[in-house]
Write a protein that holds these residues in place. Sequence first.
Motif, PDB file in Angstrom:
ATOM      1  N   ASP A 130       0.820  -1.211   0.000  1.00  0.00           N
ATOM      2  CA  ASP A 130       0.000   0.000   0.000  1.00  0.00           C
ATOM      3  C   ASP A 130       0.854   1.261   0.000  1.00  0.00           C
ATOM      4  O   ASP A 130       0.451   2.296  -0.551  1.00  0.00           O
ATOM      5  N   LYS A 131       2.030   1.211   0.633  1.00  0.00           N
ATOM      6  CA  LYS A 131       2.929   2.368   0.577  1.00  0.00           C
ATOM      7  C   LYS A 131       3.304   2.686  -0.861  1.00  0.00           C
ATOM      8  O   LYS A 131       3.334   3.852  -1.277  1.00  0.00           O
ATOM      9  N   LYS A 132       3.583   1.643  -1.638  1.00  0.00           N
ATOM     10  CA  LYS A 132       3.941   1.853  -3.042  1.00  0.00           C
ATOM     11  C   LYS A 132       2.745   2.316  -3.859  1.00  0.00           C
ATOM     12  O   LYS A 132       2.871   3.157  -4.744  1.00  0.00           O
ATOM     13  N   LEU A 133       1.567   1.766  -3.563  1.00  0.00           N
ATOM     14  CA  LEU A 133       0.372   2.129  -4.313  1.00  0.00           C
ATOM     15  C   LEU A 133      -0.073   3.561  -4.048  1.00  0.00           C
ATOM     16  O   LEU A 133      -0.448   4.293  -4.973  1.00  0.00           O
ATOM     17  N   TYR A 134      -0.045   3.969  -2.761  1.00  0.00           N
ATOM     18  CA  TYR A 134      -0.668   5.225  -2.378  1.00  0.00           C
ATOM     19  C   TYR A 134       0.304   6.266  -1.831  1.00  0.00           C
ATOM     20  O   TYR A 134      -0.114   7.394  -1.560  1.00  0.00           O
ATOM     21  N   GLY A 135       1.560   5.899  -1.643  1.00  0.00           N
ATOM     22  CA  GLY A 135       2.589   6.888  -1.371  1.00  0.00           C
ATOM     23  C   GLY A 135       2.666   7.429   0.037  1.00  0.00           C
ATOM     24  O   GLY A 135       3.449   8.331   0.304  1.00  0.00           O
ATOM     25  N   HIS A 136       1.860   6.903   0.961  1.00  0.00           N
ATOM     26  CA  HIS A 136       1.887   7.446   2.322  1.00  0.00           C
ATOM     27  C   HIS A 136       2.806   6.606   3.201  1.00  0.00           C
ATOM     28  O   HIS A 136       2.656   5.380   3.272  1.00  0.00           O
ATOM     29  N   PRO A 137       3.746   7.221   3.923  1.00  0.00           N
ATOM     30  CA  PRO A 137       4.759   6.445   4.658  1.00  0.00           C
ATOM     31  C   PRO A 137       4.240   5.695   5.871  1.00  0.00           C
ATOM     32  O   PRO A 137       4.890   4.773   6.347  1.00  0.00           O
ATOM     33  N   THR A 138       3.076   6.090   6.415  1.00  0.00           N
ATOM     34  CA  THR A 138       2.573   5.423   7.631  1.00  0.00           C
ATOM     35  C   THR A 138       1.210   4.769   7.415  1.00  0.00           C
ATOM     36  O   THR A 138       0.455   4.570   8.366  1.00  0.00           O
ATOM     37  N   ILE A 139       0.891   4.425   6.194  1.00  0.00           N
ATOM     38  CA  ILE A 139      -0.413   3.833   5.897  1.00  0.00           C
ATOM     39  C   ILE A 139      -0.592   2.526   6.670  1.00  0.00           C
ATOM     40  O   ILE A 139       0.332   1.735   6.824  1.00  0.00           O
ATOM     41  N   LYS A 140      -1.796   2.322   7.183  1.00  0.00           N
ATOM     42  CA  LYS A 140      -2.099   1.115   7.949  1.00  0.00           C
ATOM     43  C   LYS A 140      -2.809   0.086   7.055  1.00  0.00           C
ATOM     44  O   LYS A 140      -3.520   0.457   6.121  1.00  0.00           O
ATOM     45  N   PRO A 141      -2.663  -1.206   7.359  1.00  0.00           N
ATOM     46  CA  PRO A 141      -3.360  -2.241   6.588  1.00  0.00           C
ATOM     47  C   PRO A 141      -4.867  -2.066   6.678  1.00  0.00           C
ATOM     48  O   PRO A 141      -5.420  -1.913   7.771  1.00  0.00           O
ATOM     49  N   ILE A 142      -5.540  -2.106   5.544  1.00  0.00           N
ATOM     50  CA  ILE A 142      -6.980  -1.840   5.542  1.00  0.00           C
ATOM     51  C   ILE A 142      -7.745  -2.911   6.301  1.00  0.00           C
ATOM     52  O   ILE A 142      -8.794  -2.633   6.901  1.00  0.00           O
ATOM     53  N   ASP A 143      -7.232  -4.137   6.346  1.00  0.00           N
ATOM     54  CA  ASP A 143      -7.935  -5.188   7.089  1.00  0.00           C
ATOM     55  C   ASP A 143      -7.986  -4.881   8.584  1.00  0.00           C
ATOM     56  O   ASP A 143      -8.978  -5.195   9.257  1.00  0.00           O
ATOM     57  N   ILE A 144      -6.928  -4.283   9.106  1.00  0.00           N
ATOM     58  CA  ILE A 144      -6.935  -3.897  10.521  1.00  0.00           C
ATOM     59  C   ILE A 144      -7.959  -2.795  10.758  1.00  0.00           C
ATOM     60  O   ILE A 144      -8.743  -2.843  11.718  1.00  0.00           O
ATOM     61  N   ILE A 145      -7.971  -1.797   9.888  1.00  0.00           N
ATOM     62  CA  ILE A 145      -8.917  -0.685  10.045  1.00  0.00           C
ATOM     63  C   ILE A 145     -10.355  -1.185   9.929  1.00  0.00           C
ATOM     64  O   ILE A 145     -11.237  -0.758  10.686  1.00  0.00           O
ATOM     65  N   LYS A 146     -10.602  -2.105   9.016  1.00  0.00           N
ATOM     66  CA  LYS A 146     -11.946  -2.679   8.894  1.00  0.00           C
ATOM     67  C   LYS A 146     -12.359  -3.393  10.181  1.00  0.00           C
ATOM     68  O   LYS A 146     -13.515  -3.291  10.616  1.00  0.00           O
ATOM     69  N   THR A 147     -11.447  -4.104  10.784  1.00  0.00           N
ATOM     70  CA  THR A 147     -11.750  -4.803  12.029  1.00  0.00           C
ATOM     71  C   THR A 147     -12.156  -3.822  13.122  1.00  0.00           C
ATOM     72  O   THR A 147     -13.136  -4.041  13.853  1.00  0.00           O
ATOM     73  N   LEU A 148     -11.420  -2.716  13.237  1.00  0.00           N
ATOM     74  CA  LEU A 148     -11.756  -1.710  14.247  1.00  0.00           C
ATOM     75  C   LEU A 148     -13.148  -1.138  14.010  1.00  0.00           C
ATOM     76  O   LEU A 148     -13.944  -0.979  14.950  1.00  0.00           O
ATOM     77  N   ILE A 149     -13.445  -0.847  12.756  1.00  0.00           N
ATOM     78  CA  ILE A 149     -14.747  -0.257  12.422  1.00  0.00           C
ATOM     79  C   ILE A 149     -15.875  -1.249  12.686  1.00  0.00           C
ATOM     80  O   ILE A 149     -16.923  -0.892  13.263  1.00  0.00           O
ATOM     81  N   GLN A 150     -15.690  -2.502  12.296  1.00  0.00           N
ATOM     82  CA  GLN A 150     -16.720  -3.511  12.536  1.00  0.00           C
ATOM     83  C   GLN A 150     -16.935  -3.747  14.026  1.00  0.00           C
ATOM     84  O   GLN A 150     -18.072  -3.938  14.472  1.00  0.00           O
ATOM     85  N   ASN A 151     -15.867  -3.728  14.794  1.00  0.00           N
ATOM     86  CA  ASN A 151     -15.979  -3.992  16.232  1.00  0.00           C
ATOM     87  C   ASN A 151     -16.725  -2.896  16.980  1.00  0.00           C
ATOM     88  O   ASN A 151     -17.317  -3.159  18.032  1.00  0.00           O
ATOM     89  N   SER A 152     -16.694  -1.664  16.463  1.00  0.00           N
ATOM     90  CA  SER A 152     -17.150  -0.521  17.268  1.00  0.00           C
ATOM     91  C   SER A 152     -18.196   0.345  16.584  1.00  0.00           C
ATOM     92  O   SER A 152     -18.429   1.481  17.009  1.00  0.00           O
ATOM     93  N   SER A 153     -18.829  -0.166  15.538  1.00  0.00           N
ATOM     94  CA  SER A 153     -19.889   0.606  14.879  1.00  0.00           C
ATOM     95  C   SER A 153     -20.844  -0.341  14.177  1.00  0.00           C
ATOM     96  O   SER A 153     -20.601  -1.549  14.093  1.00  0.00           O
ATOM     97  N   ALA A 154     -21.914   0.221  13.644  1.00  0.00           N
ATOM     98  CA  ALA A 154     -22.910  -0.554  12.905  1.00  0.00           C
ATOM     99  C   ALA A 154     -23.121   0.090  11.533  1.00  0.00           C
ATOM    100  O   ALA A 154     -22.802   1.268  11.338  1.00  0.00           O
ATOM    101  N   PRO A 155     -23.626  -0.667  10.555  1.00  0.00           N
ATOM    102  CA  PRO A 155     -23.917  -0.066   9.249  1.00  0.00           C
ATOM    103  C   PRO A 155     -24.779   1.187   9.401  1.00  0.00           C
ATOM    104  O   PRO A 155     -25.718   1.234  10.197  1.00  0.00           O
TER     105      PRO A 155
END
Length: 232
Positions: free
Chosen positions: A162-187
Amino acid sequence: MIKEVKLNSIILGDAYEVIKKIDSKSIDLIVTDPPYLISKGSSGNGRISKQMLKLTNELQDSDVANGIKLDILDEFMRIMKKPNIYIWCNKKQILPYLDYFVGIHKCSFEILTWIKTNPIPTCGRNYMNDKEYCLYFRKGISLHTTYQTGKTYWITPTNVKDKKLYGHPTIKPIDIIKTLIQNSSAPGDVVFDCFLGSGTTAVASKELERNYIGIEKNSDYYEITLQRLLSC
């Protein structure tokens, strides 16, 4: 609901100013990755490795190494319906965040950890920089965790792709971010990130059928985010 800021929008601007345009108690969840507090340090033998120096310079150039103004935490508390916030940070920032959310606002907390299997191979006489922390603070919020999503750590390689794709040096894995969102919110909930970078929180929210609002001051990352959202 949101004054001057529409749902499912990305704003190019300064987080400290734009956040003031968001109504009080209008956000269900914050997932954000503010600048870490990083200085040009040295290894245990008094020298910093070329690899570490290169990384530190890259972070400084991207303006993601100078920490944040802690008064924005008051804005976070103002805009959330209930305290429900994930903040990525490094070791130096753990205590100030705990002091604020737990010491002052009496939130419950978890310390989540992303452990990297391929950290920069340097440490001198210190421990390696092989992990990042994500602090979670909540009050009056029930989680939607399962046995699979309720773990407090992730072990993966650094996010080179993702760093190569989007150029941001501290980008986080999207699967981790999805897990956080699913754990703490609803559609249908509103997820907010005012240090959006190249857009991972917004993309994850959209794919999970959450509403999102993001703020990013770097015009290059802003444009990358818009393109990512169009393609998902």
